[in-house]
Design an enzyme around this catalytic site. Structure first.
Site, short mmCIF file in Angstrom:
data_model
loop_
_atom_site.label_atom_id
_atom_site.label_comp_id
_atom_site.label_asym_id
_atom_site.label_seq_id
_atom_site.Cartn_x
_atom_site.Cartn_y
_atom_site.Cartn_z
N CYS A 45 -6.07 2.49 -17.53
CA CYS A 45 -5.47 2.32 -16.21
C CYS A 45 -4.09 2.95 -16.16
CB CYS A 45 -5.39 0.83 -15.86
SG CYS A 45 -4.49 -0.13 -17.08
N CYS A 83 0.86 -1.19 0.00
CA CYS A 83 0.00 0.00 0.00
C CYS A 83 0.89 1.24 0.00
CB CYS A 83 -0.91 0.00 1.21
SG CYS A 83 -2.01 -1.40 1.27
N GLU A 140 -11.18 -9.54 -27.93
CA GLU A 140 -10.23 -9.79 -26.86
C GLU A 140 -9.25 -10.87 -27.32
OE1 GLU A 140 -9.45 -9.13 -23.47
OE2 GLU A 140 -8.10 -10.83 -23.70
N GLN A 199 -12.73 -8.60 -12.18
CA GLN A 199 -12.29 -7.36 -11.54
C GLN A 199 -12.15 -7.57 -10.03
OE1 GLN A 199 -11.41 -4.55 -12.90
NE2 GLN A 199 -12.16 -4.72 -15.00
N TYR A 253 -10.70 -4.81 -26.47
CA TYR A 253 -10.04 -5.27 -25.23
C TYR A 253 -11.12 -5.63 -24.21
CZ TYR A 253 -6.34 -2.43 -27.40
OH TYR A 253 -5.44 -1.86 -28.27
N ASP A 265 -10.66 -0.42 -23.66
CA ASP A 265 -10.19 -0.57 -22.27
C ASP A 265 -8.89 -1.37 -22.31
OD1 ASP A 265 -9.91 -0.87 -19.53
OD2 ASP A 265 -11.64 -2.19 -19.27
N1 SAH Z 1 -12.94 -4.57 -19.82
C1 SAH Z 1 -12.32 -5.83 -19.49
C2 SAH Z 1 -10.91 -5.69 -18.95
C3 SAH Z 1 -9.94 -5.10 -19.88
S1 SAH Z 1 -8.28 -5.35 -19.35
C4 SAH Z 1 -13.13 -6.54 -18.43
O1 SAH Z 1 -13.77 -5.89 -17.65
O2 SAH Z 1 -13.05 -7.76 -18.37
C5 SAH Z 1 -7.45 -5.38 -20.91
C6 SAH Z 1 -7.73 -6.62 -21.74
O3 SAH Z 1 -7.08 -6.48 -22.99
C7 SAH Z 1 -7.18 -7.93 -21.16
O4 SAH Z 1 -8.24 -8.83 -21.06
C8 SAH Z 1 -6.13 -8.39 -22.18
O5 SAH Z 1 -6.10 -9.79 -22.31
C9 SAH Z 1 -6.63 -7.75 -23.43
N2 SAH Z 1 -5.65 -7.48 -24.51
C10 SAH Z 1 -4.35 -7.18 -24.41
N3 SAH Z 1 -3.82 -6.91 -25.62
C11 SAH Z 1 -4.83 -7.02 -26.52
C12 SAH Z 1 -4.92 -6.84 -27.94
N4 SAH Z 1 -3.87 -6.46 -28.66
N5 SAH Z 1 -6.12 -7.02 -28.52
C13 SAH Z 1 -7.20 -7.37 -27.80
N6 SAH Z 1 -7.17 -7.57 -26.47
C14 SAH Z 1 -6.01 -7.38 -25.82
#
Ligand code: SAH
Length: 456
Positions: free
Chosen positions: A413, A86, A338, A288, A317, A386
């Site tokens: 993030c 933390c 994804e 999450q 993503y 995302d």
């Molecule tokens: N919104 C999602 C979380 C996103 S985290 C949820 O709530 O579940 C980012 C995600 O992007 C991860 O799942 C990762 O596996 C994916 N990722 C990473 N590189 C990528 C790419 N080039 N194309 C598609 N997905 C990708």
């Protein structure tokens, strides 16, 4: 900056902190030479011991505080505080929130040349402790007893702790109970150096909305000694347990989960809700870790998407489809992309579980799949991204610019890659309308951000 380094290793110096780094260390400057000191806060004066000097910056240890910030709160000397990761726990929660909000503003201005955009006050948690719904702790042995807890920084030495300040009480209790039971049964801990022994990690996941607990036992060996006794005791002492899973990791590796997974008792998955969407969580699925703030963040994404029921939406993503399923309730059709196939399997299963049928998921890289869709004549009214910390691929950003969806909602993030990507989208014909930071991980330096862009 002066050319010679103004301090030497092992010097004791008095400094004043001016700033915090992105990982929460205090920054002091000696003749323009920055020294990073964990624990120092802006406005504070302290005696510091120099422990390392690089060409452009050095590191120090805080020896004595000479002048204290009114944002500082006293932190116990417990292991949970010392090793629990933390980084911002010594800062009042209000000040943590201000710090994250300002960081977003500064990075957007510096990297994105977006000094004028509207950044809303960050959305924090009412209770910023004990929020994580998942833990995986390494197991070791000391004086003939099992220990489990945190690694000491930069070592493989385990500190035996029964509490993490950011895990849900149910998670702390589960880890502690399973550790005790394994100790009583004389199950050996894994010994990393000799690659011998049995128990490597204990993992726990908890559905806060459903009260369902999952325990995962991770061993080097294919079998667990006294398996039936272990199951019986876990079920007796952890009444919330719905699933006990065994994972075998026989490799010499830092990766926690191994190749084989088997349900020992109860069901394969536990369930949880984010808002009104139900999720099935298996031992290996991504989910999450702070569902309360996830809802806050994804509600914002939904609001920014401004759906009326007529839109075609792409969720790039998409992971296990959390955002996609939120959006699908308000859109005509949602397409999720994804790269991890197992995540897409979970996404499809979750869509079915919720009887949401206007969503389709594809496995692949966003930067490959979305350009292909575009070439085939498929366009989107709203595009949501995302991405992981490294941000969006340039190829994807160029496709967005060509495809010209009316709205882009960017969930991030990492303020730095967000700012970089917003600049590219701005130069390609988008305008950044508003920015909403959300505190998904209180006490740590992480910050999540939701941004609305409109086609100019
Ligand atoms: N919104 C999602 C979380 C996103 S985290 C949820 O709530 O579940 C980012 C995600 O992007 C991860 O799942 C990762 O596996 C994916 N990722 C990473 N590189 C990528 C790419 N080039 N194309 C598609 N997905 C990708």
């Amino acid at each position: 900056m002066s050319k010679t380094i103004p301090v030497r290793k092992n010097d004791y110096i008095d400094v004043e902190f001016e700033d915090l780094t992105h990982d929460g260390a205090g920054v002091a400057k000696v003749d323009g030479y920055p020294i990073f000191v964990p624990g120092g806060l802006p406005g504070e004066k302290a005696t510091v011991k120099v422990i390392k000097t690089n060409k452009g910056y050095g590191f120090g240890r805080l020896i004595e505080l000479l002048e204290r910030s009114h944002f500082r709160i006293d932190v116990e000397e417990s292991d949970a505080h010392k090793y629990g990761g933390c980084q911002l726990q010594h800062i009042s929660y209000d000040a943590q929130l201000k710090y994250k909000e300002n960081q977003v503003r500064q990075v957007l201005a510096r990297i994105g040349k977006l000094g004028d955009v509207k950044v809303h006050p960050i959305l924090g948690m009412e209770n910023p402790w004990h929020y994580r719904n998942k833990a995986q702790v390494p197991v070791g042995e000391k004086d003939g007893k099992l220990i489990a807890g945190f690694f000491k920084p930069r070592t493989h030495e385990i500190v035996d702790t029964n509490e993490s300040l950011i895990q849900l009480p149910e998670i702390n209790e589960a880890i502690q109970t399973v550790k005790e039971i394994c100790s009583e049964l004389g199950i050996q801990a894994y010994q990393e150096e000799e690659h011998k022994g049995v128990l490597r990690h204990i993992m726990a996941r908890y559905g806060q909305q459903t009260g369902e607990l999952m325990v995962v036992i991770i061993t080097r060996t294919a079998d667990i000694p006294l398996k039936n006794e272990l199951i019986e005791k876990i079920v007796a002492r952890l009444p919330k347990v719905k699933s006990i899973v065994h994972n075998v990791n026989s490799k010499r590796t830092n990766v926690i989960l191994g190749e084989k997974t088997k349900v020992l008792w109860g069901s394969e998955v536990i369930y949880d809700y984010i808002g009104n969407v139900k999720f099935a969580i298996s031992a290996l699925s991504f989910y999450q870790v702070n569902p309360v703030q996830t809802k806050v963040l994804y509600d914002k994404a939904l609001e920014y998407a401004g759906l009326t029921g007529e839109e075609s939406v792409i969720d790039a993503y998409c992971g296990i489809g959390t955002i996609s399923l939120f959006l699908a309730q308000k859109a005509k059709k949602v397409f999720g992309v994804e790269v991890v196939p197992e995540a897409i399997e979970d996404a499809r299963r979750n869509a079915e579980l919720n009887e949401i049928f206007n969503v389709e998921f594809a496995v692949g890289e966003a930067e490959t799949v979305i350009p292909k869709w575009y070439k085939e004549g498929n366009e989107a009214d709203v595009l949501v991204v995302d991405p992981p910390r490294k941000g969006c691929d340039e190829e994807l950003l160029q496709t967005i610019i060509e495809m010209k969806p009316k709205k882009v909602v960017y969930v991030s993030c990492n303020p730095a890659t967000l700012a970089r990507d917003l600049r590219i989208l701005e130069d390609g014909g988008y305008k950044t309308i508003e920015v909403q930071p959300v505190d998904m991980f209180p006490q740590t330096t992480h910050v999540e951000i939701c941004v609305l862009l409109l086609k100019k």
